[in-house]
Write a protein that holds these residues in place. Structure first.
Motif, PDB file in Angstrom:
ATOM      1  N   PHE A 172      -8.904   1.727   0.300  1.00  0.00           N
ATOM      2  CA  PHE A 172      -8.993   1.128   1.629  1.00  0.00           C
ATOM      3  C   PHE A 172     -10.438   0.938   2.090  1.00  0.00           C
ATOM      4  O   PHE A 172     -10.690   0.181   3.020  1.00  0.00           O
ATOM      5  CB  PHE A 172      -8.261   1.997   2.643  1.00  0.00           C
ATOM      6  N   THR A 176      -0.709   3.772   6.633  1.00  0.00           N
ATOM      7  CA  THR A 176      -2.020   4.410   6.734  1.00  0.00           C
ATOM      8  C   THR A 176      -1.911   5.920   6.670  1.00  0.00           C
ATOM      9  O   THR A 176      -0.856   6.502   6.922  1.00  0.00           O
ATOM     10  CB  THR A 176      -2.709   4.006   8.053  1.00  0.00           C
ATOM     11  N   MET A 213      -8.092  -3.427   6.659  1.00  0.00           N
ATOM     12  CA  MET A 213      -7.093  -3.980   5.744  1.00  0.00           C
ATOM     13  C   MET A 213      -6.390  -5.178   6.373  1.00  0.00           C
ATOM     14  O   MET A 213      -6.096  -6.166   5.686  1.00  0.00           O
ATOM     15  CB  MET A 213      -6.086  -2.896   5.364  1.00  0.00           C
ATOM     16  N   THR A 214      -6.114  -5.102   7.658  1.00  0.00           N
ATOM     17  CA  THR A 214      -5.509  -6.241   8.347  1.00  0.00           C
ATOM     18  C   THR A 214      -6.416  -7.468   8.268  1.00  0.00           C
ATOM     19  O   THR A 214      -5.973  -8.578   7.951  1.00  0.00           O
ATOM     20  CB  THR A 214      -5.228  -5.902   9.818  1.00  0.00           C
ATOM     21  N   SER A 240       0.859  -1.185   0.000  1.00  0.00           N
ATOM     22  CA  SER A 240       0.000   0.000   0.000  1.00  0.00           C
ATOM     23  C   SER A 240       0.894   1.233   0.000  1.00  0.00           C
ATOM     24  O   SER A 240       2.055   1.185   0.386  1.00  0.00           O
ATOM     25  CB  SER A 240      -0.923  -0.001   1.216  1.00  0.00           C
ATOM     26  N   ILE A 251       2.851  -9.406   7.884  1.00  0.00           N
ATOM     27  CA  ILE A 251       2.466  -8.004   7.728  1.00  0.00           C
ATOM     28  C   ILE A 251       3.586  -7.127   8.244  1.00  0.00           C
ATOM     29  O   ILE A 251       4.105  -7.338   9.346  1.00  0.00           O
ATOM     30  CB  ILE A 251       1.172  -7.692   8.510  1.00  0.00           C
ATOM     31  N   PHE A 292       3.940  -3.270   9.157  1.00  0.00           N
ATOM     32  CA  PHE A 292       3.111  -2.082   9.380  1.00  0.00           C
ATOM     33  C   PHE A 292       3.979  -0.925   9.855  1.00  0.00           C
ATOM     34  O   PHE A 292       4.748  -1.061  10.804  1.00  0.00           O
ATOM     35  CB  PHE A 292       2.029  -2.371  10.420  1.00  0.00           C
ATOM     36  N   GLY A 316      -7.207   0.853   8.678  1.00  0.00           N
ATOM     37  CA  GLY A 316      -6.057   0.018   8.986  1.00  0.00           C
ATOM     38  C   GLY A 316      -6.474  -1.340   9.509  1.00  0.00           C
ATOM     39  O   GLY A 316      -5.937  -2.385   9.100  1.00  0.00           O
ATOM     40  N   SER A 361       1.672  -2.369   5.116  1.00  0.00           N
ATOM     41  CA  SER A 361       0.560  -1.516   5.514  1.00  0.00           C
ATOM     42  C   SER A 361       1.072  -0.159   5.962  1.00  0.00           C
ATOM     43  O   SER A 361       1.851  -0.056   6.917  1.00  0.00           O
ATOM     44  CB  SER A 361      -0.228  -2.191   6.651  1.00  0.00           C
TER      45      SER A 361
END
Length: 301
Positions: A64, A84, A99-100, A12, A111, A113, A96, A82
């Motif tokens: 999103f 945001t 999306m997780t 993203s 992931i 982040f 957020g 990820s």
């Protein structure tokens, strides 16, 4: 179709600074490891078109607000980067977390982040800063959801970005708001390109102890405003971009949740990462002078 050995990851913010830096870092490796799905709202933009020409990069369109539709475009995704948008913290947190959930439902196994350093107790302290607290809650949500699926995660916790310094209203406003704290007030900074390099490592070495279910704080320099100004003028021969003090005060008041609370926190608490120790782990982290010379808009070609 890519060879079976290539793991698919969704990035993203692919046309932004961090996502773009991650993609560039992954592509710099001589042996391809990932097939990269670069998420953008506008696949016809110049930056998206440039990405689509890169090897092992596929540009996909999505938003999103509909995360399931994003992951539906990726067969058997392995990873998710990820990042945001903190402009609206309630929306940031909701998107957020959504999306997780969509990533893990699609089978994502790791992931990465990007959150933020939150002082000496980043694992437990959400802080009073709204857009720090929203990232703290997204972190907690990732931890809880990953336990349910067996997925792993890496949290990147950078400090302030050098890229906040720009020769436009926003960049000048940043300096003017900082000036209110005094010339000796200090802020820690990091390059977004360096964040991308560490994010790439977090995917490439996801199973290693350093990254598996761990948080990594990132900072390249710790400078006072006085030092910041001196370094800038020495390197560029120009005055540090800055607007009138009254404008800085106005910004601090008008953007109280985004700037006012944060700049007060810089004086009462501040980022907790030890820059010297951090650079032992990641020697490539740039200080302000090196960033000016190599990455900034003022670098000499």
């Amino acid at each position: 179709m890519p060879p079976p050995s290539l793991r698919r990851i969704l990035v993203s913010g692919a046309t932004g600074k961090q996502g773009g830096a991650l993609i560039a870092s992954l592509l710099s490796h001589s042996t391809p490891t990932f097939e990269i799905y670069a998420l953008t709202r506008n696949p016809k933009s110049r930056s998206a078109q440039a990405l689509s020409s890169k090897p092992n990069v596929k540009v996909i369109q999505g938003d999103f607000s509909n995360p399931s539709a994003i992951f539906a475009q990726i067969p058997k995704p392995w990873g998710f980067f990820s990042v945001t948008n903190p402009i609206n913290v309630a929306r940031e947190e909701a998107q957020g977390k959504a999306m997780t959930a969509a990533a893990l439902a699609a089978g994502v196994q790791h992931i990465v982040f990007t959150a933020t350093d939150r002082g000496i107790n980043s694992d437990e302290d959400a802080t009073v800063i709204p857009h720090f607290a929203s990232k703290f809650r997204i972190e907690r949500d990732i931890i809880a959801k990953s336990r349910e699926t067996g997925a792993t995660y890496t949290f990147l916790r950078p400090v302030a970005f050098y890229e906040n310094l720009t020769d436009d209203f926003l960049g000048k406003g940043f300096v003017s708001v900082w000036r209110i704290n005094g010339d000796e007030s200090r802020i820690k900074f990091v390059s977004t390109k360096d964040i991308g390099k560490v994010a790439a490592e977090a995917f490439l070495k996801a199973g290693e102890e350093r990254y598996k279910n761990k948080a990594v704080a990132l900072a390249g320099d710790d400078v006072s405003l006085k030092e910041f100004q001196q370094i800038f003028e020495e390197e560029t021969g120009k005055k540090l971009p800055e607007t009138f003090g009254v404008v800085g005060k106005g910004l601090r008041w008008a953007l109280h949740e985004q700037l006012g609370i944060m700049f007060t926190w810089f004086t009462t608490d501040g980022f907790g990462v030890d820059v010297r120790e951090n650079k032992k782990q990641y020697p490539f982290l740039k200080d302000f002078r090196e960033w000016l010379r190599t990455e900034s808009a003022w670098r000499k070609e």
